[in-house]
Design an enzyme around this catalytic site. Structure first.
Site, PDB file in Angstrom:
ATOM      1  N   ILE A 142      14.269  -1.039 -12.021  1.00  7.40           N
ATOM      2  CA  ILE A 142      15.602  -1.552 -11.700  1.00  7.40           C
ATOM      3  C   ILE A 142      15.590  -3.042 -11.996  1.00  7.40           C
ATOM      4  O   ILE A 142      14.858  -3.776 -11.347  1.00  7.40           O
ATOM      5  CB  ILE A 142      15.906  -1.287 -10.214  1.00  7.40           C
ATOM      6  CG1 ILE A 142      15.825   0.211  -9.972  1.00  7.40           C
ATOM      7  CG2 ILE A 142      17.256  -1.860  -9.827  1.00  7.40           C
ATOM      8  CD1 ILE A 142      15.889   0.598  -8.542  1.00  7.40           C
ATOM      9  N   CYS A 143      16.340  -3.476 -12.984  1.00  7.34           N
ATOM     10  CA  CYS A 143      16.116  -4.843 -13.461  1.00  7.34           C
ATOM     11  C   CYS A 143      17.415  -5.551 -13.805  1.00  7.34           C
ATOM     12  O   CYS A 143      18.471  -4.949 -13.868  1.00  7.34           O
ATOM     13  CB  CYS A 143      15.310  -4.854 -14.747  1.00  7.34           C
ATOM     14  SG  CYS A 143      13.885  -3.827 -14.734  1.00  7.34           S
ATOM     15  N   THR A 144      17.288  -6.829 -14.085  1.00  8.78           N
ATOM     16  CA  THR A 144      18.374  -7.601 -14.661  1.00  8.78           C
ATOM     17  C   THR A 144      17.860  -8.273 -15.932  1.00  8.78           C
ATOM     18  O   THR A 144      16.810  -8.897 -15.899  1.00  8.78           O
ATOM     19  CB  THR A 144      18.863  -8.687 -13.681  1.00  8.78           C
ATOM     20  OG1 THR A 144      19.244  -8.054 -12.454  1.00  8.78           O
ATOM     21  CG2 THR A 144      20.044  -9.451 -14.257  1.00  8.78           C
TER      22      THR A 144
END
Ligand SMILES: *[C@@H]1O[C@H](CO)[C@@H](O)[C@H](O)[C@H]1NC(C)=O
Ligand SMILES: *[C@@H]1O[C@H](CO)[C@@H](O)[C@H](O)[C@H]1NC(C)=O
Ligand SMILES: *[C@@H]1O[C@H](CO)[C@@H](O)[C@H](O)[C@H]1NC(C)=O
Ligand SMILES: *[C@@H]1O[C@H](CO)[C@@H](O)[C@H](O)[C@H]1NC(C)=O
Ligand SMILES: *[C@@H]1O[C@H](CO)[C@@H](O)[C@H](O)[C@H]1NC(C)=O
Ligand SMILES: *[C@@H]1O[C@H](CO)[C@@H](O)[C@H](O)[C@H]1NC(C)=O
Length: 395
Positions: A142-144
Site C-alpha cells: 500500500i503505497c504513495t
C-alpha cells in the site's frame, strides 16, 4: 515476539487499537516544511547499500547480502507463520508450504527460481517459505508514488513504501509488527554487470522482485498495489492450474529495470504484458513529459495517465485507488499529497520539497517503511527509513 496464541486477539483488535491510538481518523496535518535532510522522530535511519553481481550465476548472487540478513529474515518469516497458524492452528498450512508449494508452483521464469533456491540455501529457510515471502508482496503493498516536473522540465520521482497492514500490532509502542520487522531488512541494491551499474533499487532482503528502482539516465519505476475483485488470487489460481503465461508483478518490474533500455520500451512492456495481479506502474523518464501512471488489470492496461506540463499537469500522484474513483474514505492519501504538491508549486518542487510532501501525515503513516527520492538525469537515488510516532494514523 508475540506467541501464536496471542496473535488472533492482536490481529482482530489491531484496527480498533489503532483507531483508539489516534485522534479521530483520518489523521492529517498541515503540509510539512523543511524536513530535508531527514532528521527527528519521523526518520529511523539510513539504508545500507549492497552490490548484486549479475555476472554471477543466479544461485550465488544473494549470498553476501543473505548471510548478513538471515537472522532478521527468520524473525519476519516466523511472524508470518504465526499469523497463518493463528488462523489455521493445525500447522497444516505451513506443512503444505514447506513440502508442497515449490512443486505446486513449478518453474519460475528467468533467474527467479535459481535466485530463490540460492537464498533458501544460504538462510537455511525452507524454499516454500522463501517463495511465499516473494509472492506475499503481490498482495499487501500500500503505497504513495509521485512524479513531478519543474519549470525547467526536470523530473523527480518519489515514493513511500507502506507495508504490513492487518498482520499484527505491537501494543507496547503502537506499531505494526511486520512493518517494524521489514525496516532492518530494507536494503539499497546496486545491480551490476561488468562492475558497472545496470540499475539501482530498494527492496527487502530475501525478495528477488523489485518494487522501487531506477536506471540512471534513463527511467525510474515504482509499483503500487491495486485492489480489485478480479484480483491476484485468480492469477495465482490459474498459475496453480498450469496456466503460466502471466508475469508475477514484482518480477516484471525487476525484468524491466534489468533489461529495458528506454522509457518507451519500459512503458510498452508494462502496458502490454499479462500479469498475475492488478497493479499500478508509476514510470518516469529522462525528459519533459515522460511520466505516467499505468493502471493495469491482469490482462490489459485500463488507463495511462501522463504528465502534460503544457497544460499545467506538472505532477502525477498514485496511491492505491483508480484515479477516476474516490479513494476509500478511511484511506485518502491522495488528496493530502495533491494538496501539498499544489501548495509547493511547480516553481519550488525539488528533492527537498518532495520529501516534505512524503513526510506529511497521512501520506506518512504507521505502515510507511521507507521513502525513496529519485532524480533520473542526475543519477541521484536516496532511500530513508521512516517512523510515524503518535499521533499518527495506522495506514
Ligand atoms: C516497537 O516495538 C517493536 C517490538 O518490540 C520493535 O521491534 C520496534 O522497533 C519498535 N518500534 C518503534 C518505532 O519504537
Ligand atoms: C570487477 O572489479 C574487481 C575488483 O575491483 C575485479 O577483481 C574484477 O575482475 C572486475 N570484474 C569485471 C567483470 O570486470
Ligand atoms: C535479462 O536478460 C537476460 C539476457 O536475455 C536474461 O538472461 C535475464 O534473465 C533477464 N533478466 C530478468 C530479470 O528477466
Ligand atoms: C534519455 O533516454 C533516451 C532513451 O529513451 C536516450 O537515448 C537518451 O540518451 C537519454 N537522454 C539523456 C540525456 O541521457
Ligand atoms: C490541486 O490543483 C489543481 C489545479 O489547480 C486542482 O484542480 C486540484 O483540485 C487541486 N487539488 C487539491 C487537493 O487541492
Ligand atoms: C519557494 O520557496 C522559497 C524558499 O523556501 C519561498 O521563500 C517561496 O515563497 C516559495 N515560493 C512559492 C511560490 O511558494
Amino acid at each position: 515476539m508475540l506467541g501464536p496464541r496471542r496473535l488472533p486477539w492482536v490481529v482482530l483488535t489491531a484496527a480498533v487499537t489503532c483507531a483508539l491510538a489516534q485522534h479521530a481518523p483520518p489523521w492529517t496535518e498541515d503540509c510539512r516544511k523543511s524536513t530535508y535532510p531527514p532528521s527527528g522522530p519521523t526518520y529511523r535511519g539510513p539504508v545500507p547499500w549492497y552490490t548484486v553481481n549479475l555476472d554471477l550465476p543466479p544461485y550465488k548472487r544473494w549470498q553476501e547480502l543473505m548471510t548478513h540478513k538471515a537472522p532478521m529474515l527468520k524473525i519476519l518469516v516466523n511472524s508470518l507463520k504465526n499469523v497463518v497458524n493463528a488462523f489455521v492452528p493445525s500447522g497444516k498450512v505451513i506443512e503444505m508450504v514447506d513440502q508442497k508449494l515449490p512443486e505446486l508452483l513449478g518453474n519460475f521464469p528467468g533467474p527467479f527460481e535459481e535466485e530463490m533456491k540460492g537464498i533458501a540455501a544460504v538462510t537455511d529457510i525452507p524454499l516454500g517459505e522463501i517463495i511465499s515471502f516473494n509472492i506475499f508482496y503481490e498482495f499487501f503493498t500500500i503505497c504513495t508514488s509521485v512524479i513531478t516536473e519543474d519549470k525547467e522540465g526536470h523530473l523527480l520521482h518519489g515514493r513511500n513504501m507502506d507495508f504490513g497492514v492487518f498482520l499484527g500490532w505491537n501494543v507496547n509502542n503502537n506499531t505494526w509488527v511486520v512493518t517494524e520487522e521489514l525496516k532492518p531488512l530494507t536494503v539499497n541494491l546496486d545491480f551490476q554487470r561488468n562492475n558497472k551499474t545496470v540499475f539501482k533499487a530498494s527492496s527487502f532482503a530475501g525478495y528477488v522482485g523489485m518494487l522501487t528502482g531506477f536506471k540512471p539516465g534513463l527511467f525510474s519505476l515504482t509499483l503500487n498495489e491495486r485492489f480489485s475483485i478480479n484480483g491476484g488470487y485468480l492469477g495465482v489460481l490459474e498459475w496453480l492450474l498450469g496456466k503460466k503465461d502471466a508475469m508475477w508483478i514484482g518480477f516484471i518490474t525487476r525484468s524491466v529495470l534489468e533489461n529495458s533500455t528506454s522509457y518507451e520500451e519500459a512503458k510498452n512492456i508494462l502496458t502490454k504484458t499479462k500479469i498475475m495481479a492488478p497493479a499500478y506502474f508509476i514510470l518516469g523518464g529522462n525528459q519533459s513529459g515522460e511520466g505516467c501512471v499505468i493502471t493495469r488489470n491482469r490482462k490489459e492496461s485500463l488507463d495511462v495517465y501522463e504528465l502534460d506540463p503544457k497544460h499545467g499537469r506538472w505532477y502525477v500522484v498514485q496511491t492505491n485507488y483508480d484515479r477516476w474513483k474516490n479513494p476509500f474514505f478511511l484511506d485518502d492519501r491522495r488528496t493530502p499529497a495533491k494538496m501539498c504538491l499544489n501548495h509547493t508549486t511547480q516553481e519550488n518542487v525539488s528533492i527537498e520539497t518532495l520529501y516534505d510532501v512524503l513526510s506529511t501525515k497521512p501520506v506518512l503513516n504507521k505502515l510507511t517503511v521507507f521513502t525513496t527520492l529519485i532524480d533520473v538525469t542526475k543519477g541521484r537515488y536516496e532511500t530513508y527509513l521512516r517512523d510515524c510516532p503518535d499521533p499518527c494514523i495506522g495506514w
